[in-house]
Design a protein around this motif. Structure first.
Motif, PDB file in Angstrom:
ATOM      1  N   LEU A   1      21.174  66.203   7.705  1.00  0.00           N
ATOM      2  CA  LEU A   1      19.879  65.598   8.132  1.00  0.00           C
ATOM      3  C   LEU A   1      20.029  64.659   9.554  1.00  0.00           C
ATOM      4  CD1 LEU A   1      16.982  64.808   7.193  1.00  0.00           C
ATOM      5  CD2 LEU A   1      18.026  63.103   5.836  1.00  0.00           C
ATOM      6  N   LYS A   2      21.226  63.960   9.497  1.00  0.00           N
ATOM      7  CA  LYS A   2      21.418  62.996  10.565  1.00  0.00           C
ATOM      8  C   LYS A   2      21.540  63.874  11.819  1.00  0.00           C
ATOM      9  CE  LYS A   2      25.109  59.752  11.872  1.00  0.00           C
ATOM     10  NZ  LYS A   2      26.317  59.304  11.615  1.00  0.00           N
ATOM     11  N   LYS A   3      21.984  64.790  11.601  1.00  0.00           N
ATOM     12  CA  LYS A   3      22.227  65.683  13.194  1.00  0.00           C
ATOM     13  C   LYS A   3      21.027  66.235  13.468  1.00  0.00           C
ATOM     14  CE  LYS A   3      25.713  68.525  13.035  1.00  0.00           C
ATOM     15  NZ  LYS A   3      26.493  69.675  12.587  1.00  0.00           N
ATOM     16  N   VAL A   4      20.090  66.409  12.560  1.00  0.00           N
ATOM     17  CA  VAL A   4      18.769  67.064  12.932  1.00  0.00           C
ATOM     18  C   VAL A   4      17.857  65.784  13.497  1.00  0.00           C
ATOM     19  CG1 VAL A   4      16.601  67.829  12.154  1.00  0.00           C
ATOM     20  CG2 VAL A   4      18.596  68.969  11.345  1.00  0.00           C
ATOM     21  N   VAL A   5      18.071  64.662  12.965  1.00  0.00           N
ATOM     22  CA  VAL A   5      17.040  63.554  13.334  1.00  0.00           C
ATOM     23  C   VAL A   5      17.604  63.008  14.568  1.00  0.00           C
ATOM     24  CG1 VAL A   5      16.912  60.958  12.805  1.00  0.00           C
ATOM     25  CG2 VAL A   5      16.492  62.705  11.097  1.00  0.00           C
ATOM     26  N   ASN A   6      18.833  62.952  15.030  1.00  0.00           N
ATOM     27  CA  ASN A   6      19.371  62.375  16.184  1.00  0.00           C
ATOM     28  C   ASN A   6      19.084  63.663  17.359  1.00  0.00           C
ATOM     29  OD1 ASN A   6      20.750  60.297  15.041  1.00  0.00           O
ATOM     30  ND2 ASN A   6      22.670  61.002  14.813  1.00  0.00           N
ATOM     31  N   LYS A   7      19.074  64.702  17.009  1.00  0.00           N
ATOM     32  CA  LYS A   7      19.000  65.893  17.924  1.00  0.00           C
ATOM     33  C   LYS A   7      17.466  65.714  18.432  1.00  0.00           C
ATOM     34  CE  LYS A   7      19.345  70.684  19.309  1.00  0.00           C
ATOM     35  NZ  LYS A   7      19.886  71.957  18.588  1.00  0.00           N
ATOM     36  N   THR A   8      16.457  65.552  17.394  1.00  0.00           N
ATOM     37  CA  THR A   8      15.138  65.439  17.579  1.00  0.00           C
ATOM     38  C   THR A   8      14.732  64.384  18.482  1.00  0.00           C
ATOM     39  OG1 THR A   8      14.565  66.749  15.603  1.00  0.00           O
ATOM     40  CG2 THR A   8      12.731  65.722  16.361  1.00  0.00           C
ATOM     41  N   ALA A   9      15.207  63.262  17.961  1.00  0.00           N
ATOM     42  CA  ALA A   9      14.822  62.002  18.528  1.00  0.00           C
ATOM     43  C   ALA A   9      15.348  62.045  20.089  1.00  0.00           C
ATOM     44  CB  ALA A   9      15.375  60.832  17.782  1.00  0.00           C
ATOM     45  N   ALA A  10      16.547  62.616  20.337  1.00  0.00           N
ATOM     46  CA  ALA A  10      17.179  62.725  21.558  1.00  0.00           C
ATOM     47  C   ALA A  10      16.293  63.817  22.648  1.00  0.00           C
ATOM     48  CB  ALA A  10      18.773  63.133  21.601  1.00  0.00           C
ATOM     49  N   THR A  11      15.701  64.449  21.838  1.00  0.00           N
ATOM     50  CA  THR A  11      14.806  65.375  22.727  1.00  0.00           C
ATOM     51  C   THR A  11      13.675  64.904  22.808  1.00  0.00           C
ATOM     52  OG1 THR A  11      15.878  67.296  21.639  1.00  0.00           O
ATOM     53  CG2 THR A  11      13.957  67.888  22.555  1.00  0.00           C
TER      54      THR A  11
END
Length: 197
Positions: free
Chosen positions: A60-70
Motif C-alpha cells: 500500500l505504501k509503495k502504491v501511495v508513494n508512486k501515485t503521489a509522485a506521479t
C-alpha cells in the motif's frame, strides 16, 4: 530448485533439495544415507514468513508513494529542493499551508463572503486543504514520514470530498472531515500518540 550431493568420510552421503517460491520462505530438505538406512532431516527455515499485514502495508505504501509522485505537484527541476529546514522558503511554505487551511475553514463555514446559496467561495474553502495545504507542505524538504503522511492525504482527501456530499451536503462538514483526516494521518505517521519513556 537445486540439488546437491555431499559425502563425508566415505560412509554416509546426503542429498539436499532446496526449493523456494517467490514471496515465500526457502526450505531445504536433506536425506542422509548411512549403513543403517535413510534418515530424513529438515533444516530450520532460513527466514520467517512476513506477516500478511506488514506485506499489505508495504504494498500500500509503495502504491501511495508512486501515485503521489506521479500526480502530486513537485519541483520542476532535478536540482536539490531549496526549501530546507531553517530557511525562509521552508517557513513560507509552512505558513502558507496552515494559513490556507484556516482560510478554507472560514470560507466553508460561510463566515467570509456569506451567501445563502452554494457558491465558488465555499467550494474553494471545501477543497482548500487538497489544493493549497498539502501541496505547500509537500513543497518543503520535509522528513520522509511527513512526506508519506502527505502522500496518503493527497489520495484520501479527494475521496472524502467526493463521497461525503452523497450523504450530507455541507461544505463545513467536508472541510472538517479533511482537517480531522489531516491531523489523524500526521498523528499516525509521525507517532504523536506514542508514549515516550
Amino acid at each position: 530448485m537445486s540439488w546437491s550431493l555431499c559425502s563425508t568420510h566415505g560412509v554416509s552421503s546426503s542429498i539436499a533439495l532446496t526449493y523456494g517460491f517467490r514471496h515465500r520462505r526457502r526450505s531445504t530438505f536433506r536425506i542422509f544415507a548411512t549403513s543403517d538406512g535413510l534418515e530424513p532431516k529438515d533444516d530450520p527455515p532460513e527466514s520467517p514468513l512476513p506477516s500478511s499485514s506488514s506485506a499489505l502495508g508495504k504494498d500500500l505504501k509503495k502504491v501511495v508513494n508512486k501515485t503521489a509522485a506521479t500526480f502530486a505537484p513537485r519541483a520542476s527541476t532535478a536540482s536539490k529542493n531549496p526549501a530546507l529546514p531553517g530557511t525562509t522558503l521552508y517557513k513560507v511554505f509552512e505558513v502558507q499551508g496552515y494559513a490556507s487551511m484556516f482560510l478554507g475553514g472560514v470560507l466553508s463555514f460561510n463566515l467570509l463572503f456569506p451567501s445563502s446559496e452554494p457558491d465558488l467561495w465555499r467550494l474553494m474553502g471545501m477543497w482548500s486543504i487538497w489544493m493549497f495545504t498539502i501541496p505547500s507542505l509537500r513543497a518543503r524538504d520535509c522528513p520522509s514520514k511527513e512526506k508519506e503522511a502527505l502522500n496518503y492525504l493527497f489520495l484520501i482527501v479527494p475521496l472524502l470530498n467526493v463521497a461525503i456530499p452523497f450523504f450530507w451536503k455541507s461544505f463545513a462538514l467536508v472541510w472538517s472531515a479533511d482537517t480531522v483526516a489531516f491531523f489523524a494521518m500526521y498523528a499516525w505517521k509521525l507517532g504523536w500518540l506514542e508514549r515516550t519513556e
